[in-house]
Write a protein that holds these residues in place. Structure first.
Motif, short mmCIF file in Angstrom:
data_model
loop_
_atom_site.label_atom_id
_atom_site.label_comp_id
_atom_site.label_asym_id
_atom_site.label_seq_id
_atom_site.Cartn_x
_atom_site.Cartn_y
_atom_site.Cartn_z
N TRP A 117 4.35 60.60 56.15
CA TRP A 117 4.38 61.88 56.12
C TRP A 117 4.94 62.42 54.71
O TRP A 117 5.56 61.75 54.06
CB TRP A 117 4.98 62.92 57.25
CG TRP A 117 6.19 62.64 57.62
CD1 TRP A 117 7.27 63.43 57.29
CD2 TRP A 117 6.93 61.54 58.43
NE1 TRP A 117 8.58 63.23 57.58
CE2 TRP A 117 8.58 62.14 58.31
CE3 TRP A 117 6.65 60.45 58.97
CZ2 TRP A 117 9.37 61.14 58.95
CZ3 TRP A 117 7.55 59.69 59.34
CH2 TRP A 117 8.95 60.12 59.59
N ASP A 125 -5.87 72.51 61.94
CA ASP A 125 -5.14 71.38 61.63
C ASP A 125 -5.57 70.39 60.86
O ASP A 125 -6.95 69.62 61.32
CB ASP A 125 -4.79 71.03 62.94
CG ASP A 125 -3.60 69.82 62.86
OD1 ASP A 125 -3.40 69.31 62.04
OD2 ASP A 125 -2.77 69.56 63.85
N THR A 159 6.30 66.07 52.61
CA THR A 159 7.03 67.58 52.96
C THR A 159 7.00 68.15 51.47
O THR A 159 7.08 67.65 50.30
CB THR A 159 8.29 67.57 53.60
OG1 THR A 159 9.40 66.82 52.60
CG2 THR A 159 8.60 66.83 55.03
N SER A 218 5.98 69.29 64.54
CA SER A 218 4.88 68.89 63.81
C SER A 218 3.78 69.03 64.69
O SER A 218 3.66 69.11 66.12
CB SER A 218 4.98 67.57 63.03
OG SER A 218 4.76 66.68 63.99
N SER A 219 2.44 69.13 64.13
CA SER A 219 1.31 68.81 64.81
C SER A 219 1.29 67.08 65.48
O SER A 219 2.22 66.33 64.95
CB SER A 219 0.13 68.62 63.96
OG SER A 219 0.19 68.02 62.92
N GLN A 238 8.35 72.38 54.95
CA GLN A 238 6.80 72.44 55.19
C GLN A 238 5.99 70.97 55.24
O GLN A 238 6.27 70.25 54.21
CB GLN A 238 5.99 73.43 54.33
CG GLN A 238 6.42 74.69 54.53
CD GLN A 238 5.95 75.43 55.67
OE1 GLN A 238 5.04 75.07 56.21
NE2 GLN A 238 6.75 76.39 56.31
N LEU A 239 5.57 70.48 56.30
CA LEU A 239 4.85 69.30 56.32
C LEU A 239 3.34 69.48 55.57
O LEU A 239 2.85 70.46 55.88
CB LEU A 239 4.43 68.81 57.70
CG LEU A 239 5.60 67.85 58.34
CD1 LEU A 239 5.13 67.92 59.84
CD2 LEU A 239 5.87 66.83 57.78
N ARG A 242 4.77 62.75 67.22
CA ARG A 242 5.08 64.13 66.61
C ARG A 242 6.53 63.75 66.03
O ARG A 242 7.08 63.07 66.33
CB ARG A 242 4.78 65.24 67.81
CG ARG A 242 6.18 65.08 68.82
CD ARG A 242 5.90 66.42 69.62
NE ARG A 242 6.99 66.62 70.47
CZ ARG A 242 7.29 67.23 71.73
NH1 ARG A 242 6.23 68.18 71.86
NH2 ARG A 242 8.47 67.39 72.33
N PHE A 254 0.60 64.46 57.24
CA PHE A 254 1.36 63.34 58.58
C PHE A 254 -0.01 62.52 59.28
O PHE A 254 -0.85 63.01 59.59
CB PHE A 254 1.91 64.44 59.79
CG PHE A 254 2.35 63.78 60.91
CD1 PHE A 254 3.03 62.34 60.75
CD2 PHE A 254 2.43 64.37 62.30
CE1 PHE A 254 3.62 61.72 61.82
CE2 PHE A 254 2.95 63.52 63.09
CZ PHE A 254 3.54 62.30 62.95
N GLN A 314 11.54 68.30 63.32
CA GLN A 314 12.23 68.65 62.04
C GLN A 314 13.49 69.54 62.65
O GLN A 314 13.26 70.49 62.76
CB GLN A 314 11.27 69.34 60.99
CG GLN A 314 11.90 69.53 59.80
CD GLN A 314 12.76 70.78 59.63
OE1 GLN A 314 12.12 71.91 59.99
NE2 GLN A 314 13.87 70.92 59.03
#
Length: 326
Positions: free
Chosen positions: A182, A50, A184, A251-252, A164-165, A238, A168, A241
């Protein structure tokens, strides 16, 4: 001196001169050899792989050579190598077939028998298609000699994949506020984000919603959300989505520390919404001691529009707050 003794003495002198004249620190017998112990690629975030962690570990990706991602999506890779020769490595670098570095050259000396590793991240291409990458890991010793090891992986870029992130992060602002940012890539079937917060190890709860833009000029999109009433201390955030069909993914998690401020509120005077540092505790009171129950917004603020103009006060986790309603 007879011929036999002369030859013996000549051989002895020849060996002596050879030993004396041989250069000190000769490279002879000090070969350089790198052995790639592990290598792999995979989507990010994936467990400890991560980018938002202070020391990401992508070793679990070892052995993965095939990857399918949305355009521009971030992915991780992992390399572990061993000094399998006798000469000390003074530099190790990894490049793709275009010569692009995958990580900054590792210049920490690695003696014979030693091992080292690297986790890092890169973005997939934005154009759909199939990509074949040949990675060359190159070890160099102090005299310039080098040895290489290679790893090949295959990447498919598919625009039909969900959002897709690629980034963040966040940071504290003033008056108990935290800003979240963040990015994307390749948003497909994406409807909105729900921002969630956890404080004091309590369950996550929704504190706001950010809709997807109706128009976009490129594959990379940027979002911003301000938590206007974050409690003092450690807070976890967090993103959820959500697609048009209601399916969602998380998300992470990132952690932010909100500084402890004295009790306060803003804007003051207030017209429609009132924000304050800390958690709201109980109703709002006017100067006559009458209580007023107000609706708390998803972002933590109070809807004060039903109140008549005048002075009011309320109790928060940081103390008593007084404000003027216009």
């Amino acid at each position: 001196m007879n011929r036999t003794n002369y030859l013996h003495r000549l051989c002895f002198l020849t060996l002596l001169c050879t030993c004396v004249l041989a250069p000190s620190g000769s490279l002879s017998g000090q070969g350089i050899s790198i052995n790639l112990l592990a290598a792999g690629v995979g989507p990010e975030p994936s467990g400890d792989c991560d980018k938002n962690l202070p020391d990401p570990d992508c070793s679990a990706l070892d052995g993965n050579q095939n990857l399918t991602l949305a355009p521009g999506a971030l992915y991780g890779f992992y390399f572990e190598w061993e000094n399998d020769g006798l000469a000390t490595f003074t530099e190790v670098r990894a490049t793709d077939q275009a010569g692009e570095l995958l990580f900054a050259p590792v210049t920490t000396p690695l003696p014979a028998g030693g091992t080292s590793s690297m986790s890092n991240f890169r973005n997939a291409p934005v154009a759909e298609g199939n990509y074949d990458y040949l990675i060359t890991v190159r070890a160099i010793e102090e005299n310039g000699r080098e040895d290489i090891a290679q790893f090949r992986y295959f990447l498919t870029v598919d625009a039909s994949l969900p959002v897709q992130l690629t980034h963040f992060a966040g940071h504290p602002l003033d008056k108990g506020k935290n800003e979240l940012l963040w990015q994307t890539s390749a948003e497909s079937h994406h409807d909105h984000f729900v921002v969630e917060r956890s404080h004091d190890n309590l369950p996550f709860r929704a504190i706001g919603r950010v809709d997807a833009p109706q128009t976009s000029t490129g594959p990379i999109k940027e979002y911003r959300f301000v938590d206007k009433a974050s409690p003092a201390g450690g807070n976890l955030y967090r993103l959820r989505q959500v697609d048009f069909d209601g399916t969602y993914q998380f998300s992470s998690i990132i952690s932010l520390n909100t500084p402890a401020n004295e009790a306060g509120c803003w804007p003051n005077p207030a017209v429609h919404q009132l924000y304050f540092a800390g958690d709201h505790q109980g109703p709002v009171f006017d100067l006559w001691g009458r209580s007023h129950s107000l609706r708390q917004q998803a972002d933590g603020g109070l809807d004060v529009s039903p109140l008549a103009p005048g002075q009011y006060w309320l109790r928060t986790s940081r103390g008593v707050v007084r404000f003027l309603k216009q």
